[in-house]
Design a protein around this motif. Sequence first.
Motif, PDB file in Angstrom:
ATOM      1  N   GLU A  32      -3.986   8.164  -7.575  1.00 19.10           N
ATOM      2  CA  GLU A  32      -5.094   7.288  -7.192  1.00 19.10           C
ATOM      3  C   GLU A  32      -6.396   8.072  -7.268  1.00 19.10           C
ATOM      4  O   GLU A  32      -6.558   9.108  -6.623  1.00 19.10           O
ATOM      5  CB  GLU A  32      -4.899   6.753  -5.769  1.00 19.10           C
ATOM      6  CG  GLU A  32      -6.013   5.785  -5.364  1.00 19.10           C
ATOM      7  CD  GLU A  32      -5.917   5.347  -3.909  1.00 19.10           C
ATOM      8  OE1 GLU A  32      -6.784   4.547  -3.495  1.00 19.10           O
ATOM      9  OE2 GLU A  32      -5.008   5.810  -3.204  1.00 19.10           O
ATOM     10  N   SER A  88       1.588   8.663   2.632  1.00 16.15           N
ATOM     11  CA  SER A  88       0.172   8.776   2.290  1.00 16.15           C
ATOM     12  C   SER A  88      -0.433  10.075   2.802  1.00 16.15           C
ATOM     13  O   SER A  88      -1.610  10.129   3.121  1.00 16.15           O
ATOM     14  CB  SER A  88      -0.597   7.572   2.858  1.00 16.15           C
ATOM     15  OG  SER A  88      -0.088   6.364   2.353  1.00 16.15           O
ATOM     16  N   TRP A 110       2.213   8.478 -10.587  1.00 17.84           N
ATOM     17  CA  TRP A 110       0.932   7.810 -10.477  1.00 17.84           C
ATOM     18  C   TRP A 110      -0.014   8.609  -9.586  1.00 17.84           C
ATOM     19  O   TRP A 110       0.395   9.403  -8.755  1.00 17.84           O
ATOM     20  CB  TRP A 110       1.077   6.375  -9.994  1.00 17.84           C
ATOM     21  CG  TRP A 110       1.834   6.166  -8.717  1.00 17.84           C
ATOM     22  CD1 TRP A 110       1.314   6.001  -7.469  1.00 17.84           C
ATOM     23  CD2 TRP A 110       3.253   6.061  -8.559  1.00 17.84           C
ATOM     24  NE1 TRP A 110       2.316   5.818  -6.542  1.00 17.84           N
ATOM     25  CE2 TRP A 110       3.515   5.841  -7.185  1.00 17.84           C
ATOM     26  CE3 TRP A 110       4.338   6.134  -9.453  1.00 17.84           C
ATOM     27  CZ2 TRP A 110       4.803   5.699  -6.677  1.00 17.84           C
ATOM     28  CZ3 TRP A 110       5.627   5.993  -8.938  1.00 17.84           C
ATOM     29  CH2 TRP A 110       5.848   5.768  -7.577  1.00 17.84           C
ATOM     30  N   ASP A 152     -10.394   4.836  -6.026  1.00 13.81           N
ATOM     31  CA  ASP A 152      -9.861   3.540  -5.575  1.00 13.81           C
ATOM     32  C   ASP A 152      -9.066   2.808  -6.654  1.00 13.81           C
ATOM     33  O   ASP A 152      -8.867   1.598  -6.578  1.00 13.81           O
ATOM     34  CB  ASP A 152     -10.987   2.623  -5.069  1.00 13.81           C
ATOM     35  CG  ASP A 152     -11.723   3.219  -3.882  1.00 13.81           C
ATOM     36  OD1 ASP A 152     -11.146   4.104  -3.216  1.00 13.81           O
ATOM     37  OD2 ASP A 152     -12.864   2.810  -3.626  1.00 13.81           O
ATOM     38  N   GLU A 153      -8.613   3.536  -7.664  1.00 14.11           N
ATOM     39  CA  GLU A 153      -7.805   2.922  -8.722  1.00 14.11           C
ATOM     40  C   GLU A 153      -6.545   3.744  -8.948  1.00 14.11           C
ATOM     41  O   GLU A 153      -6.594   4.971  -8.994  1.00 14.11           O
ATOM     42  CB  GLU A 153      -8.612   2.831 -10.022  1.00 14.11           C
ATOM     43  CG  GLU A 153      -7.883   2.113 -11.135  1.00 14.11           C
ATOM     44  CD  GLU A 153      -8.722   1.972 -12.391  1.00 14.11           C
ATOM     45  OE1 GLU A 153      -8.199   1.497 -13.408  1.00 14.11           O
ATOM     46  OE2 GLU A 153      -9.920   2.358 -12.354  1.00 14.11           O
ATOM     47  N   VAL A 154      -5.405   3.055  -9.066  1.00 10.83           N
ATOM     48  CA  VAL A 154      -4.124   3.731  -9.274  1.00 10.83           C
ATOM     49  C   VAL A 154      -3.826   3.805 -10.772  1.00 10.83           C
ATOM     50  O   VAL A 154      -3.834   2.781 -11.472  1.00 10.83           O
ATOM     51  CB  VAL A 154      -2.972   2.995  -8.550  1.00 10.83           C
ATOM     52  CG1 VAL A 154      -1.636   3.664  -8.858  1.00 10.83           C
ATOM     53  CG2 VAL A 154      -3.222   2.988  -7.041  1.00 10.83           C
ATOM     54  N   HIS A 155      -3.566   5.022 -11.273  1.00 17.49           N
ATOM     55  CA  HIS A 155      -3.251   5.240 -12.690  1.00 17.49           C
ATOM     56  C   HIS A 155      -1.785   5.651 -12.795  1.00 17.49           C
ATOM     57  O   HIS A 155      -1.364   6.619 -12.174  1.00 17.49           O
ATOM     58  CB  HIS A 155      -4.146   6.323 -13.279  1.00 17.49           C
ATOM     59  CG  HIS A 155      -5.611   6.004 -13.192  1.00 17.49           C
ATOM     60  ND1 HIS A 155      -6.309   5.436 -14.233  1.00 17.49           N
ATOM     61  CD2 HIS A 155      -6.509   6.171 -12.174  1.00 17.49           C
ATOM     62  CE1 HIS A 155      -7.576   5.268 -13.872  1.00 17.49           C
ATOM     63  NE2 HIS A 155      -7.716   5.699 -12.624  1.00 17.49           N
ATOM     64  N   CYS A 209       0.832  -1.204   0.000  1.00 15.84           N
ATOM     65  CA  CYS A 209       0.000   0.000   0.000  1.00 15.84           C
ATOM     66  C   CYS A 209       0.864   1.251   0.000  1.00 15.84           C
ATOM     67  O   CYS A 209       0.533   2.260  -0.622  1.00 15.84           O
ATOM     68  CB  CYS A 209      -0.916   0.005   1.220  1.00 15.84           C
ATOM     69  SG  CYS A 209      -2.172  -1.292   1.190  1.00 15.84           S
ATOM     70  N   ALA A 262      -1.759   3.637  -2.034  1.00 19.91           N
ATOM     71  CA  ALA A 262      -3.155   3.229  -2.046  1.00 19.91           C
ATOM     72  C   ALA A 262      -3.795   3.677  -0.739  1.00 19.91           C
ATOM     73  O   ALA A 262      -3.790   2.966   0.263  1.00 19.91           O
ATOM     74  CB  ALA A 262      -3.265   1.708  -2.225  1.00 19.91           C
TER      75      ALA A 262
END
Length: 343
Positions: free
Chosen positions: A214, A45, A212, A217-220, A7, A12
């Motif tokens: 997020e 985070s 990247w 709830d999706e990491v690009h 994570c 995340a």
Amino acid sequence: MTVLPGCTALTALVQGKEIRAYAISNSLALDVTVGSTLVNMNKKSYCLNLSKKVFNEMPNKNVIAWNVLIITYGMHEKGEEALELFKKMEAEPNEVTFTALFAECNHSGLINEGLTLFYIMKNDHGIELTSDHCIFVVDLLGRAGQLEEAYEIVKTMLAELHKNLLHLEPNVASHYVLISNIYSFARLSNKATEVRKNMSQMEVKKRPSCSWIELRDEVHKFMVGDVAHPQTEKLHAFLETLSDKMRKEGYIPDTSCVLHVVNEDEKGNLLCEHSERLAIAFGILINTAPRTTIRVTKNLRFCNDCYVTTKYISKIMEMEIIIRDVWRFYHFKEGTCSSGDYW
């Protein structure tokens, strides 16, 4: 212990918070290893206060736990707090401790404090200057105007750097870049060129830049010059429009960040392909809600031009943008950065 680092690496946020809540509710965070990992995850985070809370609740703290929180303060532009924490340290500091402190003094403009650490590192703690310390100490001395002392350190460290880095780890690109830069600082341009040639001959490649973000709830993930993303054309068109607006605001591209041998216009185009810009553009296009905070993570150092560009974007789009690079966080809002342009 297996899931938390994942994570952390992906930033995340949602999944990390769920696992953190489980660890705390089951008293797992009291364990020094789990607690230190939680502090590290919170650090990356955007959760400084949670890092401090987990650290304070740990009954036993080893040097790793102290180092992680010191690094956390530095990443969040709290250099003075990091120094205060160092003074309260209940474990014997090590090389990593001083590497973190030198970096934080550098990025926070705490030149005198950094130089004091340089002198007490060996005298009070018996820790020798390493290659990891070298670049930060040299920069500190240079900013303090002590160029001769910086030059002496460079000369004494070069032989050790060459031996310990290039001979023992010949396939690590950052070693070649570090030594080449130090040779350049020491006005040994021929040696710097030789190191670069050796890097090419050994076919050692620098890590490609990637960023990247997020969302939902999706990491690009975006690579420099990325054309694989399904919205590539839309992102580049949006960045071109932004560039026009930035120029009207006074933006001048810093093409020194582009090492390719091309004309100035092409260099400007290459700057628009930097991974953090693509991630920011994606975040803005997907986040249609006004004044939404965009959070982007980058695997390498933030370049000068992207730093300036992000200030302009935050002003033009009226959005807060938070960037985390390999060293620290940058909070952009209304055309300014929390770093005060000292980084």
